[in-house]
Every structure is written in structure tokens, then in C-alpha cells.
Design a protein around this motif. Structure first.
Motif, PDB file in Angstrom:
ATOM      1  N   GLU A 188       1.121  -1.759 -49.274  1.00  0.00           N
ATOM      2  CA  GLU A 188      -0.079  -2.486 -48.115  1.00  0.00           C
ATOM      3  C   GLU A 188       0.177  -3.986 -47.953  1.00  0.00           C
ATOM      4  N   VAL A 189       0.576  -4.628 -49.257  1.00  0.00           N
ATOM      5  CA  VAL A 189       0.603  -6.094 -49.097  1.00  0.00           C
ATOM      6  C   VAL A 189       1.856  -6.559 -47.980  1.00  0.00           C
ATOM      7  N   LEU A 190       2.892  -5.788 -47.858  1.00  0.00           N
ATOM      8  CA  LEU A 190       4.169  -6.083 -47.560  1.00  0.00           C
ATOM      9  C   LEU A 190       4.146  -5.871 -46.131  1.00  0.00           C
ATOM     10  N   SER A 191       3.404  -4.748 -45.911  1.00  0.00           N
ATOM     11  CA  SER A 191       3.110  -4.589 -44.476  1.00  0.00           C
ATOM     12  C   SER A 191       2.605  -5.790 -43.617  1.00  0.00           C
ATOM     13  N   VAL A 217       7.162  -4.187 -64.414  1.00  0.00           N
ATOM     14  CA  VAL A 217       8.149  -3.202 -63.225  1.00  0.00           C
ATOM     15  C   VAL A 217       7.089  -2.400 -63.038  1.00  0.00           C
ATOM     16  N   ILE A 218       6.886  -2.175 -61.587  1.00  0.00           N
ATOM     17  CA  ILE A 218       6.564  -1.715 -61.585  1.00  0.00           C
ATOM     18  C   ILE A 218       7.577  -0.426 -59.582  1.00  0.00           C
ATOM     19  N   ASN A 219       7.107   0.614 -59.318  1.00  0.00           N
ATOM     20  CA  ASN A 219       7.958   1.709 -58.671  1.00  0.00           C
ATOM     21  C   ASN A 219       7.460   1.864 -57.591  1.00  0.00           C
ATOM     22  N   LEU A 220       7.831   1.198 -56.282  1.00  0.00           N
ATOM     23  CA  LEU A 220       7.818   1.431 -55.675  1.00  0.00           C
ATOM     24  C   LEU A 220       7.482   3.094 -55.384  1.00  0.00           C
ATOM     25  N   PRO A 221       6.296   3.626 -54.435  1.00  0.00           N
ATOM     26  CA  PRO A 221       6.445   5.031 -53.904  1.00  0.00           C
ATOM     27  C   PRO A 221       7.080   5.903 -53.205  1.00  0.00           C
ATOM     28  N   GLU A 222       8.038   6.483 -53.023  1.00  0.00           N
ATOM     29  CA  GLU A 222       9.194   6.950 -52.045  1.00  0.00           C
ATOM     30  C   GLU A 222       8.356   7.637 -51.099  1.00  0.00           C
ATOM     31  N   ARG A 223       8.714   7.768 -49.708  1.00  0.00           N
ATOM     32  CA  ARG A 223       8.194   9.041 -48.718  1.00  0.00           C
ATOM     33  C   ARG A 223       9.320   9.828 -47.794  1.00  0.00           C
ATOM     34  N   GLU A 233      13.510  -0.193 -47.675  1.00  0.00           N
ATOM     35  CA  GLU A 233      13.047   0.100 -46.284  1.00  0.00           C
ATOM     36  C   GLU A 233      11.565  -0.131 -45.868  1.00  0.00           C
ATOM     37  N   LEU A 234      11.648  -1.164 -46.659  1.00  0.00           N
ATOM     38  CA  LEU A 234       9.876  -1.729 -46.966  1.00  0.00           C
ATOM     39  C   LEU A 234       9.847  -2.880 -45.334  1.00  0.00           C
ATOM     40  N   LEU A 235      11.451  -3.703 -46.176  1.00  0.00           N
ATOM     41  CA  LEU A 235      11.141  -4.601 -45.293  1.00  0.00           C
ATOM     42  C   LEU A 235      11.926  -4.464 -43.685  1.00  0.00           C
ATOM     43  N   LEU A 236      13.161  -3.630 -44.084  1.00  0.00           N
ATOM     44  CA  LEU A 236      13.670  -3.517 -43.208  1.00  0.00           C
ATOM     45  C   LEU A 236      13.656  -2.932 -42.006  1.00  0.00           C
ATOM     46  N   LEU A 237      12.251  -1.791 -41.958  1.00  0.00           N
ATOM     47  CA  LEU A 237      12.117  -0.968 -41.593  1.00  0.00           C
ATOM     48  C   LEU A 237      10.694  -0.281 -40.875  1.00  0.00           C
ATOM     49  N   GLY A 238      10.325  -1.930 -41.746  1.00  0.00           N
ATOM     50  CA  GLY A 238       8.084  -0.788 -41.914  1.00  0.00           C
ATOM     51  C   GLY A 238       8.276  -1.817 -40.214  1.00  0.00           C
ATOM     52  N   THR A 239       9.250  -2.706 -39.554  1.00  0.00           N
ATOM     53  CA  THR A 239       8.513  -2.946 -38.212  1.00  0.00           C
ATOM     54  C   THR A 239       9.670  -2.760 -37.371  1.00  0.00           C
ATOM     55  N   GLY A 240      10.622  -1.848 -38.025  1.00  0.00           N
ATOM     56  CA  GLY A 240      11.255  -1.518 -36.706  1.00  0.00           C
ATOM     57  C   GLY A 240      12.482  -2.086 -36.240  1.00  0.00           C
ATOM     58  N   GLY A 241      12.895  -2.800 -37.412  1.00  0.00           N
ATOM     59  CA  GLY A 241      13.820  -4.095 -37.584  1.00  0.00           C
ATOM     60  C   GLY A 241      13.587  -5.385 -38.188  1.00  0.00           C
ATOM     61  N   SER A 242      12.268  -5.143 -38.394  1.00  0.00           N
ATOM     62  CA  SER A 242      11.719  -5.939 -38.921  1.00  0.00           C
ATOM     63  C   SER A 242      11.572  -7.920 -39.403  1.00  0.00           C
ATOM     64  N   ILE A 251       4.002 -12.353 -60.506  1.00  0.00           N
ATOM     65  CA  ILE A 251       5.165 -11.886 -60.499  1.00  0.00           C
ATOM     66  C   ILE A 251       5.678 -10.677 -61.021  1.00  0.00           C
ATOM     67  N   LEU A 252       6.250 -10.110 -59.846  1.00  0.00           N
ATOM     68  CA  LEU A 252       6.593  -8.446 -60.057  1.00  0.00           C
ATOM     69  C   LEU A 252       7.621  -8.104 -59.753  1.00  0.00           C
ATOM     70  N   ARG A 253       8.569  -7.058 -60.992  1.00  0.00           N
ATOM     71  CA  ARG A 253       9.175  -6.912 -60.681  1.00  0.00           C
ATOM     72  C   ARG A 253       9.599  -5.812 -60.167  1.00  0.00           C
ATOM     73  N   VAL A 254      10.520  -4.723 -59.216  1.00  0.00           N
ATOM     74  CA  VAL A 254      10.868  -3.735 -58.627  1.00  0.00           C
ATOM     75  C   VAL A 254      12.191  -3.082 -58.967  1.00  0.00           C
ATOM     76  N   SER A 255      11.520  -1.709 -59.043  1.00  0.00           N
ATOM     77  CA  SER A 255      12.915  -1.566 -59.921  1.00  0.00           C
ATOM     78  C   SER A 255      13.428  -0.040 -59.157  1.00  0.00           C
ATOM     79  N   ASN A 256      12.982   0.054 -57.353  1.00  0.00           N
ATOM     80  CA  ASN A 256      13.621   0.549 -56.907  1.00  0.00           C
ATOM     81  C   ASN A 256      13.874   0.051 -55.483  1.00  0.00           C
ATOM     82  N   PRO A 257      15.339  -0.839 -55.553  1.00  0.00           N
ATOM     83  CA  PRO A 257      15.437  -2.427 -54.614  1.00  0.00           C
ATOM     84  C   PRO A 257      16.013  -1.454 -53.233  1.00  0.00           C
TER      85      PRO A 257
END
Length: 175
Positions: A25-28, A169-175, A100-109, A89-95
């Protein structure tokens, strides 16, 4: 494993899912407000110029990146700077999910657009994939501090520091 340990593990997993959802949600919101900086070098520049405006730093690496010594040195320096300047700081375990969130979240972003613009400006014909190893979320408006998702992430980071886990370290949920 006792029943108490099982329940505690289940509760921890449930809490991690909520933190992952809050991060999404924060990234969106950050993408829509154009308050996101993508890339190790771009992040270092922003941290040097305006660290007080950064509210969250995400570091993402997969197993192959763990062997990249230069990247690990950058991560160490960024982590030290963030700790010194009280930046969460957060470490994301699934880049891959982060991409997907950053590049596809807004249709090209905005991240993809900025990378394409930089590649075109440098004369490179082939578009290089953006460096998503480091992502900074800045605070464009004081109203963002009232965002419940950001508050949840900040609380999670604070609780992790109390348990001597400085870069959770957190894991972003898969959709």
C-alpha cells in the motif's frame, strides 16, 4: 514443537503478511505521488542531499545478488547511513515481486519511464532494466505521516530494532 511455539509461529506469519500488505500500500501511494527513488546510486545521491525527507529505505536482493561484493558494500554503507539518520530500513526477500509492484503497478510506472528516459539520454539504444536493489520512499506531504500503512511499517521497524534486528526482512505477498 509445543502448541505455544506453533501458535507463536502462526501469529508471526500472520503479522508478516500484514506488514507485506502495508508495504504494498505504501509503495502504491508513493508511486502515485511520485515520492519514490529507485536505484542504489540515485538513493545514495538523495540520502546525501536530503536525508530528512526519506521515511523508508528498502533493500532488495536475491540469492545471486548475495554474492555481489560491490552491491553488499553499497548495502552496508546505505544501512549505516540510514541507521545514523533514523531512517527506517526493510530488506525485501523477493525482489521479483517488488519489481512487479514498481514497474507494473501503474501500467509502466514512473520507475520504468525514468529508466527509459535515462537510457535514451545516455545514447543507449537497448533499454536496461532498472536497478531495484534500493528503493527510497520520501515524504512529499505532512499528511502522509498520518497514513496507517506507513505507520504500521514504522512500528514494525521500531519493534524489530527493540529486538536487535536492525534490518528486518519481509516477504511481499504473491498475487
Amino acid at each position: 514443537m509445543t502448541l505455544e511455539e506453533f501458535a507463536a509461529g502462526e501469529q508471526k506469519t500472520e503479522g508478516m503478511d500484514k506488514v507485506g500488505d502495508a508495504l504494498e500500500e505504501v509503495l502504491s501511494k508513493a508511486l502515485s505521488q511520485r515520492s519514490i527513488t529507485v536505484g542504489v546510486y540515485e538513493a545514495a545521491k538523495l540520502l546525501n542531499v536530503d536525508p530528512d525527507n526519506v521515511v523508508l529505505c528498502l533493500l532488495a536482493a536475491d540469492e545471486d545478488d548475495d554474492r555481489d561484493v560491490a552491491l553488499q558494500i553499497h548495502f552496508t554503507l546505505i544501512q549505516a547511513f540510514c541507521c545514523e539518520n533514523d531512517i527506517n530500513i526493510l530488506r525485501v526477500s523477493n525482489p521479483g515481486r517488488l519489481a512487479e509492484l514498481l514497474l507494473l503497478g501503474t501500467g509502466g510506472s514512473a520507475a520504468a519511464t525514468a529508466t527509459a528516459t535515462a537510457a535514451a539520454a545516455s545514447g543507449g539504444g537497448a533499454e536496461q532494466p532498472p536497478d531495484l536493489h534500493c528503493v527510497l520512499v520520501t515524504n512529499p506531504h505532512s499528511s502522509q505521516w498520518k497514513d496507517p500503512a506507513l505507520s504500521q511499517l514504522i512500528c514494525f521497524c521500531r519493534e524489530s530494532r527493540y529486538m536487535d534486528q536492525w534490518v528486518p526482512v519481509i516477504n511481499l505477498p504473491e498475487r
